[in-house]
Design a protein around this motif. Structure first.
Motif, PDB file in Angstrom:
ATOM      1  N   TYR A  66       6.234  22.368 -32.344  1.00 22.87           N
ATOM      2  CA  TYR A  66       5.340  23.467 -32.720  1.00 22.87           C
ATOM      3  C   TYR A  66       6.139  24.653 -33.259  1.00 22.87           C
ATOM      4  CZ  TYR A  66       2.285  27.493 -32.141  1.00 22.87           C
ATOM      5  OH  TYR A  66       1.588  28.653 -32.353  1.00 22.87           O
ATOM      6  N   ARG A  67       7.222  25.015 -32.571  1.00 24.44           N
ATOM      7  CA  ARG A  67       8.042  26.144 -33.026  1.00 24.44           C
ATOM      8  C   ARG A  67       8.650  25.844 -34.389  1.00 24.44           C
ATOM      9  NH1 ARG A  67       5.920  30.019 -30.056  1.00 24.44           N
ATOM     10  NH2 ARG A  67       5.825  29.364 -27.877  1.00 24.44           N
ATOM     11  N   ASP A  86       6.642  21.440 -27.628  1.00 22.69           N
ATOM     12  CA  ASP A  86       6.889  22.867 -27.855  1.00 22.69           C
ATOM     13  C   ASP A  86       7.845  23.070 -29.023  1.00 22.69           C
ATOM     14  OD1 ASP A  86       5.285  23.553 -25.747  1.00 22.69           O
ATOM     15  OD2 ASP A  86       6.911  23.969 -24.349  1.00 22.69           O
ATOM     16  N   SER A 128      13.101  26.205 -26.036  1.00 24.17           N
ATOM     17  CA  SER A 128      12.449  24.902 -25.858  1.00 24.17           C
ATOM     18  C   SER A 128      13.491  23.795 -25.772  1.00 24.17           C
ATOM     19  CB  SER A 128      11.478  24.628 -27.013  1.00 24.17           C
ATOM     20  OG  SER A 128      10.446  25.580 -27.053  1.00 24.17           O
ATOM     21  N   SER A 148       6.413  17.687 -22.851  1.00 22.33           N
ATOM     22  CA  SER A 148       5.937  19.011 -23.241  1.00 22.33           C
ATOM     23  C   SER A 148       6.998  19.790 -24.010  1.00 22.33           C
ATOM     24  CB  SER A 148       5.520  19.798 -21.991  1.00 22.33           C
ATOM     25  OG  SER A 148       5.126  21.105 -22.325  1.00 22.33           O
TER      26      SER A 148
END
Length: 290
Positions: A91-92, A88, A140, A84
């Motif tokens: 995505y960032r 994350d 993250s 995960s």
């Protein structure tokens, strides 16, 4: 509702396009495959060894003693957390690429008043979003390496007793260095140690500043206010600063993916045995030394 779904779909399609354009990959991509390795099943040898040795029973005793939540701290949950965290970060990073074409470039953001050059920072929405997403990406990253530490520590539960449950990224690596130096012969351990010594401190320095001192957005505005009183080179340095972050974070994402493999391969190399007094011995398997 339909309009909102259309917006969400368009947004995701643009993100997916940026992922492909910049070759961004996390551990959940390609059906959980990275560098030809199935990242879910890669820990099988380590899990079997820990179960056979009775290490998991000791782990549960330690968790109970320290009042730790076994549902959160068990290795299966932590493995999912690692997946995960890389998703994350991807995505960032994709979001930062999305906003990058619209951030202010001071080289083109100035005017002349009475023959004197004045820079101005008219912060657009995309510009502000870029500044606010950047420190989240660092969080993250931090989460990922914390979970790496938690996962390794699950194989060395006595470390939890020693640290009273307070584990940081360097904790298990330094514990192994101090108590089980025979394991340092592993090339995979050496990769993790080198990362801890030479790469992690710089990343964590940035993260600590954003979290404990000043947010990136407010700090960047202050840098502008200070720099625009100086010369052109000070403004060029500000432009370069923001172009630095994207390749840096992309490299960090790749290091997370690689670090996951190195950790799992290291743990797979360890032979664990329980002694008569209830303690555990750790040795590298013979094939790890060849």
């Amino acid at each position: 509702m339909s309009k909102q779904r259309d917006i969400i779909q368009a947004y995701n399609e643009e993100l997916f396009s940026l992922y492909r354009a910049h070759d961004l990959q996390c551990l959940t991509d390609n059906n959980y495959t990275y560098q030809g390795e199935n990242v879910i099943a890669i820990n099988t040898d380590a899990v079997v060894m820990a179960a056979k040795s009775g290490l998991y029973d000791r782990q549960i005793e330690v968790y109970d003693h320290l009042h730790l939540d076994r549902e959160v701290k068990n290795p299966n949950q932590m493995q999912m957390e690692l997946f995960s965290a890389t998703a994350d970060l991807k995505y960032r990073l994709g979001t930062l690429y999305l906003y990058t074409p619209y951030i202010t470039v001071f080289e083109h953001s100035y005017s002349y008043i009475d023959g004197k050059k004045f820079y101005h920072y008219d912060q657009k929405l995309e510009d502000a979003r870029f500044n606010r997403e950047l420190p989240v990406a660092f969080e993250s990253l931090y989460k990922f390496w914390q979970r790496i530490a938690d996962y390794i520590t699950s194989f060395f539960p006595e470390l939890l007793i020693e640290k009273r449950g307070q584990i940081y990224f360097h904790s298990p690596l330094q514990y192994i260095h101090a108590h089980f130096p025979q394991l340092e012969a592993s090339a995979h351990y050496q990769w993790l140690w080198n990362f801890q010594e030479n790469i992690y401190p710089q990343f964590n320095k940035h993260r600590k500043f954003f979290v404990h001192h000043a947010g990136y957005d407010s700090n960047y505005v202050m840098k502008f206010l200070n720099a625009h009183r100086e010369d052109d080179q000070a403004m060029v340095a500000l432009d370069r600063e923001r172009t630095y972050w994207l390749p840096y974070l992309k490299e960090q994402l790749e290091l997370c993916n690689q670090g996951y493999l190195e950790m799992m391969k290291f743990l797979n190399q360890i032979e664990i045995a329980k002694t008569e007094d209830g303690s555990f011995t750790y040795q590298l398997l013979q094939n790890a030394l060849n």
